[in-house]
Write a protein that holds these residues in place. Structure first.
Motif, PDB file in Angstrom:
ATOM      1  N   PHE A  78       0.857  -1.174  -0.025  1.00  0.00           N
ATOM      2  CA  PHE A  78       0.012   0.045  -0.141  1.00  0.00           C
ATOM      3  C   PHE A  78       0.713   1.200  -0.199  1.00  0.00           C
ATOM      4  CE2 PHE A  78      -3.623   2.558   0.765  1.00  0.00           C
ATOM      5  CZ  PHE A  78      -3.405   3.589   1.587  1.00  0.00           C
ATOM      6  N   HIS A  79       0.572   2.197  -0.904  1.00  0.00           N
ATOM      7  CA  HIS A  79       1.390   3.304  -0.872  1.00  0.00           C
ATOM      8  C   HIS A  79       0.472   4.754  -1.154  1.00  0.00           C
ATOM      9  CE1 HIS A  79       5.006   5.830  -1.457  1.00  0.00           C
ATOM     10  NE2 HIS A  79       4.256   6.356  -2.622  1.00  0.00           N
ATOM     11  N   VAL A  80       0.524   5.709  -0.579  1.00  0.00           N
ATOM     12  CA  VAL A  80      -0.096   6.843  -0.740  1.00  0.00           C
ATOM     13  C   VAL A  80       0.703   8.129  -0.994  1.00  0.00           C
ATOM     14  CG1 VAL A  80      -0.628   7.130   1.853  1.00  0.00           C
ATOM     15  CG2 VAL A  80      -1.917   8.255   0.146  1.00  0.00           C
ATOM     16  N   ASP A  81       0.704   8.791  -1.868  1.00  0.00           N
ATOM     17  CA  ASP A  81       1.625  10.131  -2.015  1.00  0.00           C
ATOM     18  C   ASP A  81       0.787  11.064  -2.705  1.00  0.00           C
ATOM     19  OD1 ASP A  81       4.078  11.158  -2.065  1.00  0.00           O
ATOM     20  OD2 ASP A  81       4.782  10.635  -3.846  1.00  0.00           O
ATOM     21  N   VAL A  82       1.138  12.518  -2.335  1.00  0.00           N
ATOM     22  CA  VAL A  82       0.658  13.675  -3.036  1.00  0.00           C
ATOM     23  C   VAL A  82       1.586  14.194  -4.118  1.00  0.00           C
ATOM     24  CG1 VAL A  82       0.007  15.948  -2.694  1.00  0.00           C
ATOM     25  CG2 VAL A  82      -0.673  14.214  -1.095  1.00  0.00           C
ATOM     26  N   ALA A  83       0.837  14.224  -5.462  1.00  0.00           N
ATOM     27  CA  ALA A  83       1.750  14.589  -6.505  1.00  0.00           C
ATOM     28  C   ALA A  83       0.931  16.000  -7.089  1.00  0.00           C
ATOM     29  CB  ALA A  83       1.557  13.462  -7.407  1.00  0.00           C
ATOM     30  N   GLY A  84       1.488  17.168  -6.599  1.00  0.00           N
ATOM     31  CA  GLY A  84       0.757  18.390  -6.969  1.00  0.00           C
ATOM     32  C   GLY A  84      -0.476  18.258  -6.406  1.00  0.00           C
ATOM     33  N   PRO A  85      -1.692  18.791  -7.213  1.00  0.00           N
ATOM     34  CA  PRO A  85      -2.936  18.804  -6.678  1.00  0.00           C
ATOM     35  C   PRO A  85      -3.541  17.523  -6.470  1.00  0.00           C
ATOM     36  CG  PRO A  85      -3.120  19.268  -8.843  1.00  0.00           C
ATOM     37  CD  PRO A  85      -1.725  19.052  -8.503  1.00  0.00           C
ATOM     38  N   CYS A  86      -2.895  16.299  -6.634  1.00  0.00           N
ATOM     39  CA  CYS A  86      -3.707  15.162  -6.750  1.00  0.00           C
ATOM     40  C   CYS A  86      -2.971  14.197  -5.490  1.00  0.00           C
ATOM     41  CB  CYS A  86      -3.326  14.404  -8.187  1.00  0.00           C
ATOM     42  SG  CYS A  86      -4.222  15.345  -9.393  1.00  0.00           S
ATOM     43  N   LEU A  87      -3.643  13.142  -5.378  1.00  0.00           N
ATOM     44  CA  LEU A  87      -3.510  12.158  -4.212  1.00  0.00           C
ATOM     45  C   LEU A  87      -3.485  10.934  -4.970  1.00  0.00           C
ATOM     46  CD1 LEU A  87      -3.085  11.572  -0.949  1.00  0.00           C
ATOM     47  CD2 LEU A  87      -5.241  10.330  -1.352  1.00  0.00           C
ATOM     48  N   CYS A  88      -2.246  10.281  -4.924  1.00  0.00           N
ATOM     49  CA  CYS A  88      -2.282   8.750  -5.565  1.00  0.00           C
ATOM     50  C   CYS A  88      -2.276   7.854  -4.526  1.00  0.00           C
ATOM     51  CB  CYS A  88      -0.818   8.708  -6.355  1.00  0.00           C
ATOM     52  SG  CYS A  88      -0.766  10.022  -7.646  1.00  0.00           S
ATOM     53  N   VAL A  89      -3.017   6.694  -4.716  1.00  0.00           N
ATOM     54  CA  VAL A  89      -3.115   5.572  -3.876  1.00  0.00           C
ATOM     55  C   VAL A  89      -2.988   4.476  -4.658  1.00  0.00           C
ATOM     56  CG1 VAL A  89      -4.842   4.368  -2.422  1.00  0.00           C
ATOM     57  CG2 VAL A  89      -5.089   6.870  -2.426  1.00  0.00           C
ATOM     58  N   SER A  90      -1.912   3.337  -4.342  1.00  0.00           N
ATOM     59  CA  SER A  90      -1.516   2.399  -4.709  1.00  0.00           C
ATOM     60  C   SER A  90      -1.637   1.203  -3.822  1.00  0.00           C
ATOM     61  CB  SER A  90      -0.129   2.281  -5.250  1.00  0.00           C
ATOM     62  OG  SER A  90       0.067   3.372  -6.310  1.00  0.00           O
ATOM     63  N   VAL A  91      -2.629   0.151  -4.166  1.00  0.00           N
ATOM     64  CA  VAL A  91      -2.974  -1.022  -3.549  1.00  0.00           C
ATOM     65  C   VAL A  91      -2.372  -2.101  -4.386  1.00  0.00           C
ATOM     66  CG1 VAL A  91      -4.510  -2.336  -2.517  1.00  0.00           C
ATOM     67  CG2 VAL A  91      -4.614  -0.092  -2.314  1.00  0.00           C
ATOM     68  N   SER A  92      -1.629  -2.955  -3.864  1.00  0.00           N
ATOM     69  CA  SER A  92      -1.150  -4.348  -4.594  1.00  0.00           C
ATOM     70  C   SER A  92      -1.876  -5.433  -3.805  1.00  0.00           C
ATOM     71  CB  SER A  92       0.461  -4.521  -4.624  1.00  0.00           C
ATOM     72  OG  SER A  92       0.944  -3.318  -5.138  1.00  0.00           O
ATOM     73  N   ASP A  93      -1.951  -6.385  -4.895  1.00  0.00           N
ATOM     74  CA  ASP A  93      -2.543  -7.841  -4.013  1.00  0.00           C
ATOM     75  C   ASP A  93      -1.977  -8.966  -4.919  1.00  0.00           C
ATOM     76  OD1 ASP A  93      -4.193  -8.227  -6.247  1.00  0.00           O
ATOM     77  OD2 ASP A  93      -5.828  -7.160  -5.635  1.00  0.00           O
ATOM     78  N   ARG A  94      -2.377 -10.140  -4.334  1.00  0.00           N
ATOM     79  CA  ARG A  94      -1.971 -11.233  -5.047  1.00  0.00           C
ATOM     80  C   ARG A  94      -2.460 -11.666  -6.372  1.00  0.00           C
ATOM     81  NH1 ARG A  94      -1.732 -11.755   0.485  1.00  0.00           N
ATOM     82  NH2 ARG A  94       0.273 -12.369   1.239  1.00  0.00           N
ATOM     83  N   SER A  95      -3.769 -11.295  -6.693  1.00  0.00           N
ATOM     84  CA  SER A  95      -4.574 -11.757  -7.639  1.00  0.00           C
ATOM     85  C   SER A  95      -3.923 -11.018  -9.037  1.00  0.00           C
ATOM     86  CB  SER A  95      -5.908 -11.259  -7.540  1.00  0.00           C
ATOM     87  OG  SER A  95      -6.751 -11.610  -8.585  1.00  0.00           O
ATOM     88  N   ASP A  96      -4.297 -11.902 -10.386  1.00  0.00           N
ATOM     89  CA  ASP A  96      -3.815 -11.313 -11.547  1.00  0.00           C
ATOM     90  C   ASP A  96      -5.074 -11.052 -12.094  1.00  0.00           C
ATOM     91  OD1 ASP A  96      -1.180 -11.862 -11.302  1.00  0.00           O
ATOM     92  OD2 ASP A  96      -1.449 -13.948 -11.923  1.00  0.00           O
ATOM     93  N   GLU A  97      -6.446 -11.161 -11.626  1.00  0.00           N
ATOM     94  CA  GLU A  97      -7.482 -10.656 -12.216  1.00  0.00           C
ATOM     95  C   GLU A  97      -7.662  -9.324 -12.070  1.00  0.00           C
ATOM     96  OE1 GLU A  97     -11.078 -12.948 -11.296  1.00  0.00           O
ATOM     97  OE2 GLU A  97     -10.011 -14.814 -10.829  1.00  0.00           O
ATOM     98  N   VAL A  98      -8.117  -8.675 -13.280  1.00  0.00           N
ATOM     99  CA  VAL A  98      -8.439  -7.270 -13.372  1.00  0.00           C
ATOM    100  C   VAL A  98      -9.648  -7.167 -12.830  1.00  0.00           C
ATOM    101  CG1 VAL A  98      -8.882  -5.332 -15.082  1.00  0.00           C
ATOM    102  CG2 VAL A  98      -6.700  -7.042 -15.643  1.00  0.00           C
ATOM    103  N   PRO A  99      -9.955  -5.928 -12.065  1.00  0.00           N
ATOM    104  CA  PRO A  99     -11.385  -5.593 -11.592  1.00  0.00           C
ATOM    105  C   PRO A  99     -12.327  -5.653 -12.926  1.00  0.00           C
ATOM    106  CG  PRO A  99      -9.846  -4.377 -10.597  1.00  0.00           C
ATOM    107  CD  PRO A  99      -9.085  -5.179 -11.638  1.00  0.00           C
ATOM    108  N   MET A 100     -13.724  -6.086 -12.449  1.00  0.00           N
ATOM    109  CA  MET A 100     -14.665  -5.887 -13.453  1.00  0.00           C
ATOM    110  C   MET A 100     -15.975  -5.375 -12.883  1.00  0.00           C
ATOM    111  SD  MET A 100     -14.434  -9.581 -15.262  1.00  0.00           S
ATOM    112  CE  MET A 100     -15.931  -9.507 -15.933  1.00  0.00           C
ATOM    113  N   VAL A 101     -16.667  -4.507 -13.524  1.00  0.00           N
ATOM    114  CA  VAL A 101     -18.106  -4.258 -13.098  1.00  0.00           C
ATOM    115  C   VAL A 101     -18.939  -5.285 -13.154  1.00  0.00           C
ATOM    116  CG1 VAL A 101     -20.093  -2.331 -13.673  1.00  0.00           C
ATOM    117  CG2 VAL A 101     -17.471  -1.534 -13.603  1.00  0.00           C
ATOM    118  N   ARG A 102     -19.645  -5.599 -12.162  1.00  0.00           N
ATOM    119  CA  ARG A 102     -20.568  -6.502 -12.230  1.00  0.00           C
ATOM    120  C   ARG A 102     -22.007  -6.182 -12.354  1.00  0.00           C
ATOM    121  NH1 ARG A 102     -20.072 -10.564  -7.219  1.00  0.00           N
ATOM    122  NH2 ARG A 102     -21.667  -9.169  -6.710  1.00  0.00           N
ATOM    123  N   PRO A 103     -22.880  -6.795 -13.307  1.00  0.00           N
ATOM    124  CA  PRO A 103     -24.201  -6.419 -13.364  1.00  0.00           C
ATOM    125  C   PRO A 103     -24.997  -6.431 -12.072  1.00  0.00           C
ATOM    126  CG  PRO A 103     -23.619  -8.277 -15.200  1.00  0.00           C
ATOM    127  CD  PRO A 103     -22.524  -7.899 -14.055  1.00  0.00           C
TER     128      PRO A 103
END
Length: 147
Positions: A78-103
């Motif tokens: 987990f990483h959080v950082d401010v870059a100018g006017p934006c906040l960047c949040v990065s979360v890593s996990d063990r899965s290779d599956e790309v998130p999907m929108v479910r119906p």
């Protein structure tokens, strides 16, 4: 926005040595880290943060960590950082599956419980990237504007 994903392979190591980075992260810990980083940004720049923008950033961090725990085999970084006017949040996990929108309904027409986290992240973040990690798993980075 997030219905089609761009994935990229990340060659850099995780940033576990950074003070705003950790391997073990619960949603509440992610929210506290975001608050700490935003508070420090405001202190250094002598500005205030829009409470709605902070709320968006807290919700994005919470949803990403919750999704990593529920669907990704746990948070590996987990990483959080401010870059100018934006906040960047990065979360890593063990899965290779790309998130999907479910119906919202299943094949039998019944409303599903849950499934709202990824659409929330996609709606609140200015940019969302899903990166494949060399050792397996993925990193999701969301950028939230802090006007």
């Amino acid at each position: 926005m997030c219905e089609q994903h761009t994935t990229e392979t990340v060659d850099e190591p995780t940033r576990a040595e950074s003070p705003a980075s950790t391997r073990l992260c619960k949603p509440a810990e992610a929210r506290r880290a975001v608050e700490r980083v935003v508070r420090e940004r405001c202190r250094v720049t002598h500005t205030t943060c829009d409470p709605d923008a902070l709320g968006d950033a807290l919700l994005v961090a919470s949803e990403l960590t919750s999704n990593a725990i529920l669907h990704g085999g746990g948070v590996t970084d987990f990483h959080v950082d401010v870059a100018g006017p934006c906040l960047c949040v990065s979360v890593s996990d063990r899965s290779d599956e790309v998130p999907m929108v479910r119906p919202p309904v299943d094949p039998r027409g019944r409303y599903r419980v849950g499934g709202h986290g990824w659409p929330i992240v996609c709606r609140l973040a200015r940019d969302v990237r899903v990166s494949e990690l060399p050792a397996g798993g993925k990193r999701i980075t969301a950028v939230v504007e802090l006007p």
